[in-house]
Design a protein around this motif. Sequence first.
Motif, PDB file in Angstrom:
ATOM      1  N   VAL A  82     -30.144   0.810  -7.084  1.00 47.88           N
ATOM      2  CA  VAL A  82     -30.508   0.056  -8.283  1.00 47.88           C
ATOM      3  C   VAL A  82     -30.265  -1.439  -8.028  1.00 47.88           C
ATOM      4  N   ARG A  83     -29.113  -1.749  -7.454  1.00 53.50           N
ATOM      5  CA  ARG A  83     -28.771  -3.153  -7.199  1.00 53.50           C
ATOM      6  C   ARG A  83     -29.766  -3.809  -6.221  1.00 53.50           C
ATOM      7  N   GLU A  84     -30.112  -3.067  -5.166  1.00 50.73           N
ATOM      8  CA  GLU A  84     -31.072  -3.601  -4.188  1.00 50.73           C
ATOM      9  C   GLU A  84     -32.456  -3.801  -4.805  1.00 50.73           C
ATOM     10  N   ASN A  85     -32.862  -2.844  -5.654  1.00 54.54           N
ATOM     11  CA  ASN A  85     -34.137  -2.993  -6.349  1.00 54.54           C
ATOM     12  C   ASN A  85     -34.147  -4.275  -7.180  1.00 54.54           C
ATOM     13  N   LEU A  86     -33.047  -4.516  -7.873  1.00 60.85           N
ATOM     14  CA  LEU A  86     -32.972  -5.721  -8.715  1.00 60.85           C
ATOM     15  C   LEU A  86     -33.021  -6.983  -7.852  1.00 60.85           C
ATOM     16  N   GLU A  87     -32.331  -6.921  -6.723  1.00 63.43           N
ATOM     17  CA  GLU A  87     -32.322  -8.085  -5.824  1.00 63.43           C
ATOM     18  C   GLU A  87     -33.726  -8.455  -5.357  1.00 63.43           C
ATOM     19  N   MET A  88     -34.590  -7.431  -5.218  1.00 62.31           N
ATOM     20  CA  MET A  88     -35.969  -7.693  -4.785  1.00 62.31           C
ATOM     21  C   MET A  88     -36.676  -8.651  -5.749  1.00 62.31           C
ATOM     22  N   GLY A  89     -36.240  -8.643  -6.996  1.00 60.57           N
ATOM     23  CA  GLY A  89     -36.842  -9.519  -7.998  1.00 60.57           C
ATOM     24  C   GLY A  89     -36.537 -10.984  -7.771  1.00 60.57           C
ATOM     25  N   THR A  90     -35.578 -11.281  -6.897  1.00 61.47           N
ATOM     26  CA  THR A  90     -35.233 -12.682  -6.639  1.00 61.47           C
ATOM     27  C   THR A  90     -35.796 -13.152  -5.297  1.00 61.47           C
ATOM     28  N   TYR A  91     -36.475 -12.238  -4.607  1.00 62.18           N
ATOM     29  CA  TYR A  91     -36.926 -12.498  -3.248  1.00 62.18           C
ATOM     30  C   TYR A  91     -37.817 -13.739  -3.145  1.00 62.18           C
ATOM     31  N   ALA A  92     -38.799 -13.822  -4.041  1.00 64.52           N
ATOM     32  CA  ALA A  92     -39.751 -14.939  -3.966  1.00 64.52           C
ATOM     33  C   ALA A  92     -39.085 -16.274  -4.294  1.00 64.52           C
ATOM     34  N   LEU A  93     -37.913 -16.196  -4.930  1.00 69.33           N
ATOM     35  CA  LEU A  93     -37.288 -17.431  -5.433  1.00 69.33           C
ATOM     36  C   LEU A  93     -36.442 -18.129  -4.392  1.00 69.33           C
ATOM     37  N   LYS A  94     -36.223 -17.459  -3.258  1.00 71.33           N
ATOM     38  CA  LYS A  94     -35.410 -18.033  -2.183  1.00 71.33           C
ATOM     39  C   LYS A  94     -34.089 -18.578  -2.717  1.00 71.33           C
TER      40      LYS A  94
END
Length: 237
Positions: A95-107
């Motif tokens: 769950v935590r890793e999935n959420l982290e993916m949401g910040t990927y584009a934001l560098k």
Amino acid sequence: MALLEIKDVSVHYGRIQALHGISLTVNEGEIVTLIGANGAGKTTTMRALAGLLNLSSGSVMFEGEDISKLAGHKRVVRGISLTPEGRGIFPAMTVRENLEMGTYALKRRTPVDESFDKVFDLFPRLKEREAQAGGTLSGGEQQMLAIGRALMGQPKVLLLDEPSMGLAPQFIRQIFSIISQVNEQGITVLLVEQNANQALGRADRAYVLETGRITRTGSGAELLADPAVKEAYLGVA
Ligand code: ATP
């Protein structure tokens, strides 16, 4: 000024024309709902806004600027996040890793800890299941995760494509109440739904899309009371 605007947009898939010159606006702070039958072009509209397909003509404006040519990941940085139909979570990741993916584009431009706090505040269930694989969550929890992931980027506008699809009634109520909470936190929402009753009930304004054309628009309350809408989308004659 509209926060997000589609002007006269047409989209083709090969020789099939899915959108025929549609226009719609979303103002800051609103919940705007787009309703329509299967195949009307709702998902296509969302993908056009998120920068996931090419327009045949027309434009997409955000904060007064033409973003029609801007790539999807750059739109995320600008503040447009999409929760796609069918959720698209990563089943093997936690769950935590999935959420982290949401910040990927934001560098890492947005403080990640602050985003986690906000998302876990809204979805305590996800906090409890932080270390669990996404694929083991229930349907309703996966939908929460998909919305949470979009919120991790701290968007200005959240595009939600059929968030209630396939969910049990208690989860549907919960998802709609979360949408209202997200909006109360200052995030503008564009919601695509087949669950027209609840979606119109929560909408400031709404549009009806039929075979690639906008055929009606008004306040959520106006469309809820519209006999043609009632007959076609609310299951009452
Ligand atoms: P649903 O609620 O069933 O998801 P929708 O309103 O979201 O429907 P879209 O998925 O936007 O509708 O599809 C609009 C039209 O474009 C449909 O006629 C569909 O068959 C067609 N279409 C969508 N994607 C493609 C594709 N990749 N290739 C060809 N045609 C497509």
